[in-house]
Design a protein around this motif. Structure first.
Motif, PDB file in Angstrom:
ATOM      1  N   TRP A 259       0.835  -1.196   0.000  1.00 58.03           N
ATOM      2  CA  TRP A 259       0.000   0.000   0.000  1.00 58.03           C
ATOM      3  C   TRP A 259       0.874   1.252   0.000  1.00 58.03           C
ATOM      4  O   TRP A 259       1.730   1.417   0.869  1.00 58.03           O
ATOM      5  CB  TRP A 259      -0.924   0.017   1.220  1.00 58.03           C
ATOM      6  CG  TRP A 259      -1.700   1.307   1.362  1.00 58.03           C
ATOM      7  CD1 TRP A 259      -1.495   2.287   2.291  1.00 58.03           C
ATOM      8  CD2 TRP A 259      -2.773   1.752   0.541  1.00 58.03           C
ATOM      9  NE1 TRP A 259      -2.387   3.305   2.106  1.00 58.03           N
ATOM     10  CE2 TRP A 259      -3.181   3.012   1.030  1.00 58.03           C
ATOM     11  CE3 TRP A 259      -3.436   1.213  -0.572  1.00 58.03           C
ATOM     12  CZ2 TRP A 259      -4.235   3.738   0.450  1.00 58.03           C
ATOM     13  CZ3 TRP A 259      -4.472   1.939  -1.140  1.00 58.03           C
ATOM     14  CH2 TRP A 259      -4.854   3.183  -0.633  1.00 58.03           C
TER      15      TRP A 259
ATOM     16  N   SER B 115      -6.516   8.070  -0.124  1.00 61.83           N
ATOM     17  CA  SER B 115      -6.298   7.507  -1.450  1.00 61.83           C
ATOM     18  C   SER B 115      -4.892   6.923  -1.562  1.00 61.83           C
ATOM     19  O   SER B 115      -4.006   7.247  -0.760  1.00 61.83           O
ATOM     20  CB  SER B 115      -6.484   8.584  -2.530  1.00 61.83           C
ATOM     21  OG  SER B 115      -5.355   9.415  -2.569  1.00 61.83           O
ATOM     22  N   GLY B 116      -4.730   6.078  -2.546  1.00 64.57           N
ATOM     23  CA  GLY B 116      -3.420   5.462  -2.744  1.00 64.57           C
ATOM     24  C   GLY B 116      -3.539   4.310  -3.716  1.00 64.57           C
ATOM     25  O   GLY B 116      -4.599   4.063  -4.280  1.00 64.57           O
ATOM     26  N   THR B 117      -2.424   3.607  -3.889  1.00 68.84           N
ATOM     27  CA  THR B 117      -2.432   2.464  -4.804  1.00 68.84           C
ATOM     28  C   THR B 117      -1.709   1.299  -4.148  1.00 68.84           C
ATOM     29  O   THR B 117      -0.853   1.492  -3.282  1.00 68.84           O
ATOM     30  CB  THR B 117      -1.665   2.779  -6.107  1.00 68.84           C
ATOM     31  OG1 THR B 117      -0.340   3.167  -5.754  1.00 68.84           O
ATOM     32  CG2 THR B 117      -2.323   3.873  -6.911  1.00 68.84           C
ATOM     33  N   TYR B 118      -2.069   0.108  -4.576  1.00 69.66           N
ATOM     34  CA  TYR B 118      -1.262  -1.053  -4.230  1.00 69.66           C
ATOM     35  C   TYR B 118      -0.206  -1.195  -5.308  1.00 69.66           C
ATOM     36  O   TYR B 118      -0.526  -1.400  -6.468  1.00 69.66           O
ATOM     37  CB  TYR B 118      -2.133  -2.306  -4.099  1.00 69.66           C
ATOM     38  CG  TYR B 118      -2.730  -2.396  -2.712  1.00 69.66           C
ATOM     39  CD1 TYR B 118      -1.945  -2.793  -1.639  1.00 69.66           C
ATOM     40  CD2 TYR B 118      -4.050  -2.040  -2.464  1.00 69.66           C
ATOM     41  CE1 TYR B 118      -2.457  -2.853  -0.348  1.00 69.66           C
ATOM     42  CE2 TYR B 118      -4.575  -2.100  -1.181  1.00 69.66           C
ATOM     43  CZ  TYR B 118      -3.768  -2.503  -0.128  1.00 69.66           C
ATOM     44  OH  TYR B 118      -4.271  -2.546   1.147  1.00 69.66           O
TER      45      TYR B 118
ATOM     46  N   HIS C  11       0.996  -9.634  -0.193  1.00 67.49           N
ATOM     47  CA  HIS C  11       0.210  -8.420  -0.056  1.00 67.49           C
ATOM     48  C   HIS C  11       0.527  -7.797   1.299  1.00 67.49           C
ATOM     49  O   HIS C  11       0.385  -8.461   2.327  1.00 67.49           O
ATOM     50  CB  HIS C  11      -1.261  -8.822  -0.166  1.00 67.49           C
ATOM     51  CG  HIS C  11      -2.219  -7.701  -0.289  1.00 67.49           C
ATOM     52  ND1 HIS C  11      -2.737  -7.047   0.801  1.00 67.49           N
ATOM     53  CD2 HIS C  11      -2.775  -7.122  -1.377  1.00 67.49           C
ATOM     54  CE1 HIS C  11      -3.574  -6.108   0.379  1.00 67.49           C
ATOM     55  NE2 HIS C  11      -3.615  -6.131  -0.942  1.00 67.49           N
TER      56      HIS C  11
ATOM     57  N   ALA D  34      -0.333  -4.571   3.770  1.00 72.04           N
ATOM     58  CA  ALA D  34      -1.209  -3.416   3.982  1.00 72.04           C
ATOM     59  C   ALA D  34      -1.021  -2.902   5.399  1.00 72.04           C
ATOM     60  O   ALA D  34      -0.574  -3.642   6.276  1.00 72.04           O
ATOM     61  CB  ALA D  34      -2.664  -3.837   3.768  1.00 72.04           C
TER      62      ALA D  34
ATOM     63  N   THR E 225      -4.288   1.375 -10.052  1.00 71.11           N
ATOM     64  CA  THR E 225      -5.664   1.752  -9.705  1.00 71.11           C
ATOM     65  C   THR E 225      -5.645   2.562  -8.408  1.00 71.11           C
ATOM     66  O   THR E 225      -5.146   2.091  -7.387  1.00 71.11           O
ATOM     67  CB  THR E 225      -6.531   0.496  -9.469  1.00 71.11           C
ATOM     68  OG1 THR E 225      -6.315  -0.397 -10.539  1.00 71.11           O
ATOM     69  CG2 THR E 225      -7.999   0.844  -9.337  1.00 71.11           C
TER      70      THR E 225
ATOM     71  N   LEU F  33      -7.176   3.839  -5.139  1.00 72.41           N
ATOM     72  CA  LEU F  33      -8.246   3.356  -4.260  1.00 72.41           C
ATOM     73  C   LEU F  33      -8.516   4.396  -3.185  1.00 72.41           C
ATOM     74  O   LEU F  33      -7.625   5.143  -2.780  1.00 72.41           O
ATOM     75  CB  LEU F  33      -7.818   2.054  -3.599  1.00 72.41           C
ATOM     76  CG  LEU F  33      -7.500   0.905  -4.554  1.00 72.41           C
ATOM     77  CD1 LEU F  33      -6.750  -0.191  -3.825  1.00 72.41           C
ATOM     78  CD2 LEU F  33      -8.779   0.366  -5.168  1.00 72.41           C
TER      79      LEU F  33
END
Ligand code: SF4
Ligand code: SF4
Ligand code: FES
Ligand code: FES
Lengths: 259, 277
Positions: free
Chosen positions: A21, A27-30, A97, A99, B7, B9
């Motif tokens: 993340w 707001s943001g992006t992976y 992943h 986060a 993308t 988010l």
């Protein structure tokens, strides 16, 4: 038996993809990154490598790299865990992943703002000794202390708070104290030399009734504290004594209250 | 969860039913428990309404679903055939219907079963760090679930019931012989009913409320080796195995009913070792 490999395993490296993340609470992006993994690495090592090689502005909080400071809590493949205690070889193949914790506001990347916890902590009545002896000591039995010792292992990583659905899904931060603080209150309430009574606080302000004992806090605790079985349920039972048990109330009425 | 790279988010976490970044089979355990508990509820309801084939002539076997048989037509009945207050016009009488509420209520309010069915039936949460279907939440802080605080009262009744099933297990060692006399022996049913009591005791005495009652409520257990400390330690041992005893005793109770029912319907003879005196 096969012959020993000519290359020592410690020097063999393998690229792994991390989806991390990048952003804040709004707001943001992976973003995918690649790290070269060698034997014995933990997720935090990989994050540091990514910071050094690809993303010097990647924000991550850490301190001890030994599972003792509780700073590096995050969600690895969706599970709340300490990054420094998650070995790479324990993860299944495929991208990893990473986060930030969900139950707290995201400041930047993997760093969250956990100050709400400190505010809850301040509202808990501290230890109040029963009877200090003439020589200044508080005497107690080892087997009484053994029970509360478990709760002292807490490193305040707040992974239990993060995974607790009352906070994580239902945002009851204003009403509910969360498992970490039930652990702290258990360590005080069950202490043989504590004279304070926190049952009213537990019921009304900490809202222990919101906990539906689904045990996710216990599942994620890196210190393996039996949060639900040894702290929360015994506290719930003490609240029952005080508020929901007419028989116990009658006994208190006849023989007087103990605390 | 996978996103197309780049993308943007609105925050790091998605919401809603099943939203998670977990890649393991988080749905497997709740699904398994759902099937197990739903299967048990269906079978036990069916069995409770039968009102027949719950005991085996020639033996003292009685299905645990039907014990204590307060009113009934078998030799195990305590009082008459049917309770005077039963609305026979509306509902056919079955001895199980009168008593099954106690063990059912005990398991319904059990701390461990609560965890299991809140997860498997109510998705609150289905699994850790997995999104839920509803935003609103009352937990056990309000009606109806606040009533589960009465678990200890159901425990008191459940202890009595477990003792009665223990008595049934003892009786199952006594058989009627062909000439109408009595003999002591061991049949497969004896083993099943005895094990049933043992597992139920393991479950009942490992109860969290019982653990509180025998010592958990005290801040000090008293001197080392005190009765309180020994009792609390013993119950704690069982309490650590509470999930195991909860599920195994549930399955075993159903298996006991199935065994008694099969013997009763088929008229098969149980394999017996008889000791005559
Ligand atoms: S057991 Fe209670 S405190 Fe722990 S995660 Fe579940 S609801 Fe939260
Ligand atoms: S109880 Fe366990 S999970 Fe919770 S803050 Fe303490 S160490 Fe972390
Ligand atoms: S860095 Fe201290 S617990 Fe992970
Ligand atoms: S907690 Fe399971 S029976 Fe009481």
């Amino acid at each position: 038996m096969s012959s020993p490999s000519p290359v020592p395993t410690t020097t063999r490296s393998e690229p792994r993809t991390f989806i991390i993340w990048r952003g804040d609470k709004d707001s943001g992006t992976y973003t995918p990154y690649t790290a070269e993994i060698t034997a014995g690495m933990v997720v935090l090592d990989a994050i540091h490598q990514i910071q050094a090689v690809h993303a010097p502005d990647l924000a991550v909080r850490w301190n001890c790299k030994a599972g003792k400071c509780g700073s590096c809590a995050a969600e690895i493949n969706g599970k709340p865990r300490l990054m420094c205690m998650t070995r790479m070889e324990s993860l299944p193949p495929g991208p990893i992943h990473v986060a930030p914790m969900k139950a707290f506001p995201n400041i930047k990347d993997l760093v969250t703002d956990v100050k709400w916890n400190y505010a809850v902590n301040k509202r808990i009545k501290p230890f109040k000794p029963k009877q200090v002896e003439a020589d200044g000591s508080l005497r107690m039995q080892q087997h009484d202390i053994d029970r509360v010792q478990e709760f002292r292992k807490c490193i305040e990583c707040f992974l239990c708070q993060d995974t607790c659905h009352v906070l994580r899904e239902h945002d009851k931060h204003a009403e509910f104290a969360g498992p970490r603080f039930f652990v702290r209150m258990a360590s005080l309430e069950m202490h043989p030399q504590d004279a304070e009574d926190r049952r009213e606080f537990l019921k009304k302000e900490a809202a222990i009734g919101y906990c539906n004992i689904t045990k996710c806090c216990t599942e994620v605790c890196p210190e393996h504290i039996h949060i639900t079985d040894n702290a929360i349920i015994p506290l719930k039972e003490r609240v029952v004594d005080q508020y929901y048990d007419p028989l116990a109330a009658a006994i208190r009425f006849v023989f007087g209250s103990k605390k | 969860m996978s996103y197309a790279p780049g993308t943007v988010l609105p925050g790091p976490h998605a919401k809603g039913l099943g939203a998670t970044a977990r890649s393991d089979a988080w749905w497997a355990a709740p699904l398994g428990f759902f099937l197990l508990l739903a299967g048990f509820v269906v079978y036990s309801t069916w069995a409770a309404f039968q009102g027949a084939h719950y005991w085996v002539p020639g033996t003292n076997y009685i299905s645990p679903f039907y014990s204590p048989e307060l009113w009934g037509t078998s030799p195990h009945a305590w009082f008459g055939a049917a309770p005077p207050f039963w609305p026979l016009a509306i509902l056919q009488y079955s001895p199980a219907l009168l008593i099954l509420g106690i063990p059912a209520g005990f398991r319904l309010t059990c701390y461990y079963y609560r965890k299991v069915y809140y997860r498997a039936f109510w998705a609150d949460p289905t699994a850790c760090a997995v999104g839920e279907p509803r935003n609103d939440y009352w937990g056990e802080n309000f009606l109806p679930l606040i009533l589960w605080n009465a678990h200890r009262f159901v425990l008191y009744l459940a202890i009595i019931f477990t003792c009665i099933l223990g008595y049934d297990a003892l009786k199952s060692f006594i058989f009627t012989t062909k000439d109408g006399g009595h003999a002591i022996g061991i049949g497969i049913g004896t083993v099943i009913l005895t094990l049933n009591t043992v597992l139920l005791m393991g479950y009942t005495l490992g109860c969290h409320s019982f653990r509180h009652l025998v010592g958990g409520r005290c801040d000090s257990f008293g001197a080392k080796g005190s009765t309180t400390h020994s009792l609390w330690s013993g119950v704690t041992w069982l309490n650590e195995r509470h999930p195991f005893f909860a599920m195994i005793s549930l399955c075993w109770v159903a298996a006991s009913d199935v065994y008694v029912r099969v013997l009763s319907i088929s008229g098969w003879h149980d394999h017996l070792i008889l000791f005559r005196f």
